[in-house]
Design an enzyme around this catalytic site. Structure first.
Site, PDB file in Angstrom:
ATOM      1  CG  ASP A   1      -0.194  -0.116   2.516  1.00  0.00           C
ATOM      2  OD1 ASP A   1       1.042  -0.298   2.472  1.00  0.00           O
ATOM      3  OD2 ASP A   1      -0.824  -0.022   3.579  1.00  0.00           O
TER       4      ASP A   1
ATOM      5  CG  HIS B   1      23.431   3.987 -17.972  1.00  0.00           C
ATOM      6  ND1 HIS B   1      22.691   3.443 -18.990  1.00  0.00           N
ATOM      7  CD2 HIS B   1      23.706   5.258 -18.361  1.00  0.00           C
ATOM      8  CE1 HIS B   1      22.528   4.344 -19.942  1.00  0.00           C
ATOM      9  NE2 HIS B   1      23.141   5.452 -19.590  1.00  0.00           N
TER      10      HIS B   1
ATOM     11  CG  ASP C   1      25.524  12.243 -14.750  1.00  0.00           C
ATOM     12  OD1 ASP C   1      24.752  13.185 -14.497  1.00  0.00           O
ATOM     13  OD2 ASP C   1      25.579  11.685 -15.861  1.00  0.00           O
TER      14      ASP C   1
ATOM     15  CG  ASP D   1      22.281  15.619 -17.090  1.00  0.00           C
ATOM     16  OD1 ASP D   1      22.984  15.026 -16.250  1.00  0.00           O
ATOM     17  OD2 ASP D   1      22.036  15.162 -18.226  1.00  0.00           O
TER      18      ASP D   1
ATOM     19  CG  HIS E   1      28.524   9.080 -23.790  1.00  0.00           C
ATOM     20  ND1 HIS E   1      28.549  10.454 -23.851  1.00  0.00           N
ATOM     21  CD2 HIS E   1      29.414   8.744 -22.795  1.00  0.00           C
ATOM     22  CE1 HIS E   1      29.377  10.925 -22.932  1.00  0.00           C
ATOM     23  NE2 HIS E   1      29.928   9.913 -22.278  1.00  0.00           N
TER      24      HIS E   1
ATOM     25  CG  HIS F   1      20.809  14.611 -23.158  1.00  0.00           C
ATOM     26  ND1 HIS F   1      20.059  15.249 -22.209  1.00  0.00           N
ATOM     27  CD2 HIS F   1      21.890  14.100 -22.502  1.00  0.00           C
ATOM     28  CE1 HIS F   1      20.644  15.111 -21.025  1.00  0.00           C
ATOM     29  NE2 HIS F   1      21.771  14.435 -21.171  1.00  0.00           N
TER      30      HIS F   1
ATOM     31  CG  HIS G   1      18.022  11.540 -21.562  1.00  0.00           C
ATOM     32  ND1 HIS G   1      18.251  10.213 -21.334  1.00  0.00           N
ATOM     33  CD2 HIS G   1      19.148  12.173 -21.141  1.00  0.00           C
ATOM     34  CE1 HIS G   1      19.454  10.049 -20.789  1.00  0.00           C
ATOM     35  NE2 HIS G   1      20.012  11.223 -20.666  1.00  0.00           N
TER      36      HIS G   1
ATOM     37  CD  GLU H   1      25.819  14.085 -21.226  1.00  0.00           C
ATOM     38  OE1 GLU H   1      26.179  13.199 -20.448  1.00  0.00           O
ATOM     39  OE2 GLU H   1      24.617  14.388 -21.405  1.00  0.00           O
TER      40      GLU H   1
ATOM     41  CE1 TYR I   1      32.744   8.045 -18.998  1.00  0.00           C
ATOM     42  CE2 TYR I   1      32.691   8.180 -21.403  1.00  0.00           C
ATOM     43  CZ  TYR I   1      32.275   8.632 -20.164  1.00  0.00           C
ATOM     44  OH  TYR I   1      31.380   9.676 -20.093  1.00  0.00           O
TER      45      TYR I   1
ATOM     46  NE  ARG J   1      28.639  11.637 -17.922  1.00  0.00           N
ATOM     47  CZ  ARG J   1      28.694  10.402 -17.445  1.00  0.00           C
ATOM     48  NH1 ARG J   1      29.519   9.524 -18.010  1.00  0.00           N
ATOM     49  NH2 ARG J   1      27.984  10.028 -16.403  1.00  0.00           N
TER      50      ARG J   1
ATOM     51  CD  GLU K   1      25.546  15.789 -18.146  1.00  0.00           C
ATOM     52  OE1 GLU K   1      25.764  14.970 -17.222  1.00  0.00           O
ATOM     53  OE2 GLU K   1      24.595  15.688 -18.940  1.00  0.00           O
TER      54      GLU K   1
HETATM   55  N1  GLY Z   1      22.470  11.989 -16.396  1.00  0.00           N
HETATM   56  C1  GLY Z   1      22.048  11.459 -17.617  1.00  0.00           C
HETATM   57  C2  GLY Z   1      22.843  11.972 -18.718  1.00  0.00           C
HETATM   58  O1  GLY Z   1      23.853  12.608 -18.503  1.00  0.00           O
HETATM   59  O2  GLY Z   1      22.476  11.848 -19.854  1.00  0.00           O
HETATM   60 MN    MN Z   2      23.281  14.311 -19.652  1.00  0.00          MN
HETATM   61 MN    MN Z   3      24.297  13.518 -16.642  1.00  0.00          MN
END
Ligand code: GLY
Ligand code: MN
Ligand code: MN
Length: 435
Positions: free
Chosen positions: A35, A238, A255, A266, A345, A349, A356, A382, A386, A403, A405
């Site tokens: 619940d 991830h 991140d 982000d 990657h 975005h 996203h 970003e 790696y 990274r 970003e």
């Molecule tokens: N935190 C998700 C991305 O950087 O796309």
């Molecule tokens: Mn991002």
């Molecule tokens: Mn991010």
């Protein structure tokens, strides 16, 4: 919260509907276990048009000569309000959210046929929720069954999301203002994590510093599950376990961004656990930072969405050659895509209500071009590097994952980087100084 932007968006939507009608439900509550529910999060499209926070609500917008916005929401209920909190109720919703009419949600199925009858087009997010698809089909069939009484059902069903996506892609001033505030809170969270970081702490202890800063500054919480990745965990794109000890001499990649009034920030920062970059970490970091600077310089009105990714890849490819991770020329590395072993990657975005965010990346049509950037678009920049441990990689580079970003808004001449967390090596080492 002022209603002006929401009213303007509904008017803008209505003007695009022709003689059509749009149906926009919010998100349902979801059971977590037995619940207990997941924390409630409204649907982004519904929020964009209403700012109405309660579940069990639906907006109907009609176009044509007399456009109207009609909200269906939960009725007032003293008993439920004692247990679960305040409900606006239809009268309160009409007063406070600037809609033309409001009704109890229990009347929706009965009123829907008359709202869609004699409209040329029904705009709906077809295919996103089976229950809603059935509900809309039922309403259509009810109208069809009234054809001898002179009612006409809409002949066309069109994708409402495509219409609103186009609107959401270019932010208005109130959205940009909220996103800047979300960014400031998020940046403060990153700076706090840097200040509190010590070798031997667990990743989740830094996660706790982030949420501490987000909540104490009034954000709703995380905009997405944060990544706090020590050492080689940063090479898992991830990684969200956040349960390992942070080793001395390693980097940690965070991140994380908060959600404020529905809008996401982000941000990623990567810094040394002990506050001092090693020479190898420094070399790698400077490459990613240079890639980000090159990418940011490529974000301007009229540029293709792809241009800033290409700019980042070029700098990263040169860096990979300089680090002896790859051989050959920059053009060769890009042509063969061998850089993807260390950078797999995209460079960013759209960002907005969803981390996203809504909005196409390619123009309409077969083989469409990448979307051209325009003032008011908000996006992330970003790039990363790696380096998973492997026999053919110099040992001092093993497990380095970086990274960087930031979030930017396209202006009339270039772009504005509106996330301001410590970023240069000098700034980071200064924030982390332990003396
Ligand atoms: N935190 C998700 C991305 O950087 O796309
Ligand atoms: Mn991002
Ligand atoms: Mn991010």
């Amino acid at each position: 919260m002022t209603q002006t932007p929401f009213i303007r968006r509904r008017q803008n939507l209505a003007a695009q509907l022709g003689n059509g009608v749009a149906i926009v439900p919010t998100a349902p509550e979801r059971v977590r276990n037995r619940d207990t529910h997941h924390p409630y999060r409204f649907d982004s499209y519904f929020w964009y048009l209403t700012g109405f926070p309660e579940p069990e609500a639906v907006l109907v917008v009609t176009g044509g000569d007399k456009p109207q916005s009609i909200l269906f929401c939960r009725a007032k209920n003293e008993e439920r309000e004692i247990w679960d909190g305040y409900r606006h109720g239809p009268a309160g919703a009409q007063d406070n959210f600037g809609v033309d009419a409001a009704f109890p949600i229990g009347e929706l199925d009965q009123r829907l046929p008359e709202l869609i009858a004699d409209r040329s087009v029904l705009w709906h997010s077809l295919g996103h929720d089976e229950e809603w698809d059935s509900r809309i089909t039922a309403a259509l069939n009810t109208v069809r069954s009234q054809s001898r009484a002179g009612k006409r059902a809409p002949r066309e069903i069109r994708d409402l999301r495509a219409l609103i996506d186009g609107m959401r892609l270019v932010k208005d001033n109130s959205e940009i203002d909220t996103m800047r505030r979300a960014a400031a809170i998020s940046a403060a969270g990153h700076a706090r994590a840097m200040r509190h970081c010590r070798p031997g702490m667990a990743e989740y202890e830094l996660e706790a510093e982030l949420i501490h800063e987000f909540r104490r500054r009034g954000a709703d919480g995380h905009a997405y599950t944060p990544i706090v990745a020590g050492g080689a965990n940063a090479c898992v794109l991830h990684y969200i376990e956040n349960d390992r000890v942070l080793p001395d001499n390693a980097l940690v990649l965070i991140d994380a961004g908060c959600e404020l009034d529905g809008y996401a920030a982000d941000i990623t920062r990567t810094f040394p656990v002990n506050g001092r970059f090693s020479p190898a970490q420094r070399d790698c970091y400077e490459i990613v930072l240079a890639a980000q600077q090159a990418a940011i310089a490529a974000v301007r009105p009229g540029a293709s969405f792809m241009a800033y990714h290409d700019a980042a890849v070029r700098v990263l490819a040169q860096g990979m050659i300089d680090l002896s991770l790859l051989n050959g020329s920059v053009d060769g590395v890009i042509e063969s895509e061998s850089y993807k072993r260390f950078y797999m990657h995209r460079t960013g975005h759209w960002l907005g209500l969803d981390v996203h965010d809504a909005g196409e990346y390619k123009e309409d049509g077969e083989g469409g071009e990448w979307v051209k950037l325009a003032p008011g678009m908000t996006l992330t920049v970003e790039p990363g590097l790696y380096i998973r441990p492997a026999a053919d990689i110099p040992h001092e580079l093993h497990g380095i994952g970086i990274r960087i970003e930031d979030d930017v808004v396209v202006t009339t001449s270039n772009c504005d980087v509106y996330t301001d967390a410590p970023k240069s090596i000098t700034e980071i080492e200064e924030v982390m100084r332990r003396d």
